[in-house]
Write an enzyme that holds these catalytic residues in place. Sequence first.
Site, PDB file in Angstrom:
ATOM      1  N   HIS A   1       0.856  -1.182   0.000  1.00  0.00           N
ATOM      2  CA  HIS A   1       0.000   0.000   0.000  1.00  0.00           C
ATOM      3  C   HIS A   1       0.894   1.234   0.000  1.00  0.00           C
ATOM      4  CE1 HIS A   1      -3.683  -2.256   0.619  1.00  0.00           C
ATOM      5  NE2 HIS A   1      -3.104  -2.912   1.602  1.00  0.00           N
TER       6      HIS A   1
ATOM      7  N   HIS B   1      -0.892  -6.755  -5.206  1.00  0.00           N
ATOM      8  CA  HIS B   1      -0.891  -8.008  -4.456  1.00  0.00           C
ATOM      9  C   HIS B   1      -0.324  -9.094  -5.356  1.00  0.00           C
ATOM     10  CE1 HIS B   1      -3.214 -11.873  -4.285  1.00  0.00           C
ATOM     11  NE2 HIS B   1      -2.723 -11.872  -3.064  1.00  0.00           N
TER      12      HIS B   1
ATOM     13  N   ASN C   1       0.611 -13.500  -5.043  1.00  0.00           N
ATOM     14  CA  ASN C   1       0.561 -14.708  -4.227  1.00  0.00           C
ATOM     15  C   ASN C   1       0.987 -15.896  -5.074  1.00  0.00           C
ATOM     16  OD1 ASN C   1      -1.462 -17.235  -3.485  1.00  0.00           O
ATOM     17  ND2 ASN C   1      -0.577 -16.245  -1.691  1.00  0.00           N
ATOM     18  N   VAL C   2       1.814 -16.764  -4.504  1.00  0.00           N
ATOM     19  CA  VAL C   2       2.188 -18.026  -5.134  1.00  0.00           C
ATOM     20  C   VAL C   2       2.072 -19.094  -4.057  1.00  0.00           C
ATOM     21  CG1 VAL C   2       3.986 -19.330  -6.314  1.00  0.00           C
ATOM     22  CG2 VAL C   2       3.778 -16.884  -6.722  1.00  0.00           C
ATOM     23  N   ARG C   3       1.386 -20.194  -4.339  1.00  0.00           N
ATOM     24  CA  ARG C   3       1.136 -21.182  -3.291  1.00  0.00           C
ATOM     25  C   ARG C   3       1.126 -22.602  -3.866  1.00  0.00           C
ATOM     26  NH1 ARG C   3      -3.286 -18.090  -4.421  1.00  0.00           N
ATOM     27  NH2 ARG C   3      -5.099 -19.163  -5.290  1.00  0.00           N
TER      28      ARG C   3
ATOM     29  N   HIS D   1     -21.378  -7.184  -3.748  1.00  0.00           N
ATOM     30  CA  HIS D   1     -22.248  -6.247  -3.021  1.00  0.00           C
ATOM     31  C   HIS D   1     -22.048  -4.801  -3.472  1.00  0.00           C
ATOM     32  CE1 HIS D   1     -18.501  -6.124  -0.706  1.00  0.00           C
ATOM     33  NE2 HIS D   1     -18.887  -4.974  -0.201  1.00  0.00           N
TER      34      HIS D   1
ATOM     35  N   ARG E   1      -1.445 -17.659  11.858  1.00  0.00           N
ATOM     36  CA  ARG E   1      -1.089 -16.501  12.688  1.00  0.00           C
ATOM     37  C   ARG E   1      -1.877 -15.280  12.211  1.00  0.00           C
ATOM     38  NH1 ARG E   1       3.048 -12.425  12.664  1.00  0.00           N
ATOM     39  NH2 ARG E   1       3.721 -11.914  14.793  1.00  0.00           N
TER      40      ARG E   1
END
Length: 304
Positions: free
Chosen positions: A98, A108, A110-112, A177, A262
Amino acid sequence: MSEPDSDAVERYLLALQQNICQELESLEPEARFEQEAWQREAGGGGISRVISEGDVFEKGGVNFSHVFGDALPASATANRPELAGRSFQAMGVSAVFHPRNPYVPSSHVNVRFFIANTPGEKAVWWFGGGYDLTPYYPFEEDCLSWHRAASEACQTFGPGWYPYLKKACDDYFYLPHRQEARGIGGLFFDDFNEWDFKRSFDFTKSIGDSYLGAYKPIISKRKDTAYEDRQRQFQLYRRGRYVEFNLVYDRGTLFGLQSQGRTESILMSLPPLVRWDYNWQPDADSEEARVYEFLEPRDWIECR
């Protein structure tokens, strides 16, 4: 089919975390990442690295986690109900930035990687990840360069992958929404084991490795742009959409909470300051109104 190598994935993820931190920290005159290793009582742990109150990044986090347990959480089996109850390993790197300047987008990545096991049966594994961009004051050239980098990351693996993952990203980062997208998209994939392990891993690495090349030039170009309080207040208002998505819809957030991860690391993606204004609308033809034109999905690669 090549056998999954979770150790190789873990080494790659730790290197990716280090590289993202090192490259983006280089943009800061003084602020530095703070690192904290943590353990998960139910099994596994991770390393959280957070930068705060910088000249460029008001807040940024790059989190590595490697957790395991006796049963996959509901969020991980929503699309694969046959895997409910299996033991699992899950590892990944997730980063969110940010920036302070409203003319620099949030982003953002992400790698998983997941492995689900049942005694006596073959392990089921898959990759997931991607990246997306959330501009507050969009520049068309930045959006084009972002999507071109995403397209190039997929190119070696076939011409159809970028449009497929781009549409998946548009569909995923959407707030029903609000009936609006969170940003201008990028790439998104999940439950991915299209090829054998090696090629699927190579595909995932290509996407992870392309993130800095997509994002860092935009930061460098916009971080010193002059702005006033009006732009700052609009940035805080639009950050509210980021928070709404992450707390209501994001699968990674849900997985982390359901797997007793966590909390501080799971919620590091949230911006430090945000505002909500009741029934606020931008003035017609204003700079703020223009962002909503960019939130409509479009074929960026074909833009000229």
